[in-house]
Design a protein around this motif. Structure first.
Motif, mmCIF file in Angstrom:
data_model
loop_
_atom_site.group_PDB
_atom_site.id
_atom_site.type_symbol
_atom_site.label_atom_id
_atom_site.label_comp_id
_atom_site.label_asym_id
_atom_site.label_seq_id
_atom_site.Cartn_x
_atom_site.Cartn_y
_atom_site.Cartn_z
ATOM 1 N N VAL A 129 0.867 -1.171 0.000
ATOM 2 C CA VAL A 129 0.000 0.000 0.000
ATOM 3 C C VAL A 129 0.911 1.230 0.000
ATOM 4 O O VAL A 129 1.172 1.820 1.045
ATOM 5 C CB VAL A 129 -0.931 -0.009 1.239
ATOM 6 N N PRO A 130 1.400 1.618 -1.172
ATOM 7 C CA PRO A 130 2.403 2.687 -1.222
ATOM 8 C C PRO A 130 1.882 4.030 -0.694
ATOM 9 O O PRO A 130 2.640 4.781 -0.088
ATOM 10 C CB PRO A 130 2.779 2.790 -2.696
ATOM 11 N N GLU A 131 0.590 4.335 -0.902
ATOM 12 C CA GLU A 131 0.070 5.612 -0.428
ATOM 13 C C GLU A 131 0.120 5.675 1.098
ATOM 14 O O GLU A 131 0.506 6.690 1.674
ATOM 15 C CB GLU A 131 -1.380 5.815 -0.893
ATOM 16 N N ALA A 132 -0.279 4.594 1.749
ATOM 17 C CA ALA A 132 -0.261 4.567 3.213
ATOM 18 C C ALA A 132 1.171 4.638 3.731
ATOM 19 O O ALA A 132 1.444 5.308 4.733
ATOM 20 C CB ALA A 132 -0.944 3.305 3.727
ATOM 21 N N MET A 144 5.317 7.819 6.424
ATOM 22 C CA MET A 144 6.665 8.387 6.451
ATOM 23 C C MET A 144 6.614 9.910 6.607
ATOM 24 O O MET A 144 7.433 10.494 7.315
ATOM 25 C CB MET A 144 7.428 7.998 5.179
ATOM 26 N N LYS A 145 5.637 10.573 5.956
ATOM 27 C CA LYS A 145 5.490 12.022 6.121
ATOM 28 C C LYS A 145 5.131 12.365 7.564
ATOM 29 O O LYS A 145 5.656 13.328 8.133
ATOM 30 C CB LYS A 145 4.408 12.555 5.177
#
Length: 102
Positions: free
Chosen positions: A76-79, A84-85
């Motif tokens: 789930v790259p968006e999550a 990380m942000k």
């Protein structure tokens, strides 16, 4: 809506249905009070532990879902990017307060 919110919403929807819960309670009480005839072995050794079995099964299901979510987290790259942000923002806030985070 996040996956956790969807899961919680679905769980609340299923568990809040009063008719379904009442039916399950009635069925268990009918079994426990021997209103529904069952073999003696089942009646004496299985029916009394059905609530504990259900609770343990539900816990096992939740642990499986937790493990599966952890195992597929990088899928789930968006999550991942959002997390990380948030970590970077938290580190920045802590550095402003004088906390060493490295």
């Amino acid at each position: 809506m996040t996956r956790a919110q969807q899961t919680i919403s679905l769980g609340l929807l299923v568990s809040s249905e009063p008719a379904a819960n009442f039916f399950h309670l009635q069925l268990y009480l009918a079994l426990y009070l021997e209103l529904i005839p069952l073999p003696a072995l089942v009646q004496q050794q299985i029916v009394p532990v059905l609530p504990f079995w259900a609770l343990i099964s539900f816990g096992a299901l939740l642990l499986f879902r937790l493990g599966w979510g952890i195992m597929t987290f990088n899928d789930v790259p968006e999550a991942h990017q959002e997390l990380m942000k948030e970590i970077d923002m938290a580190k920045g806030d802590l550095r402003k307060m004088g906390v060493d985070v490295d």
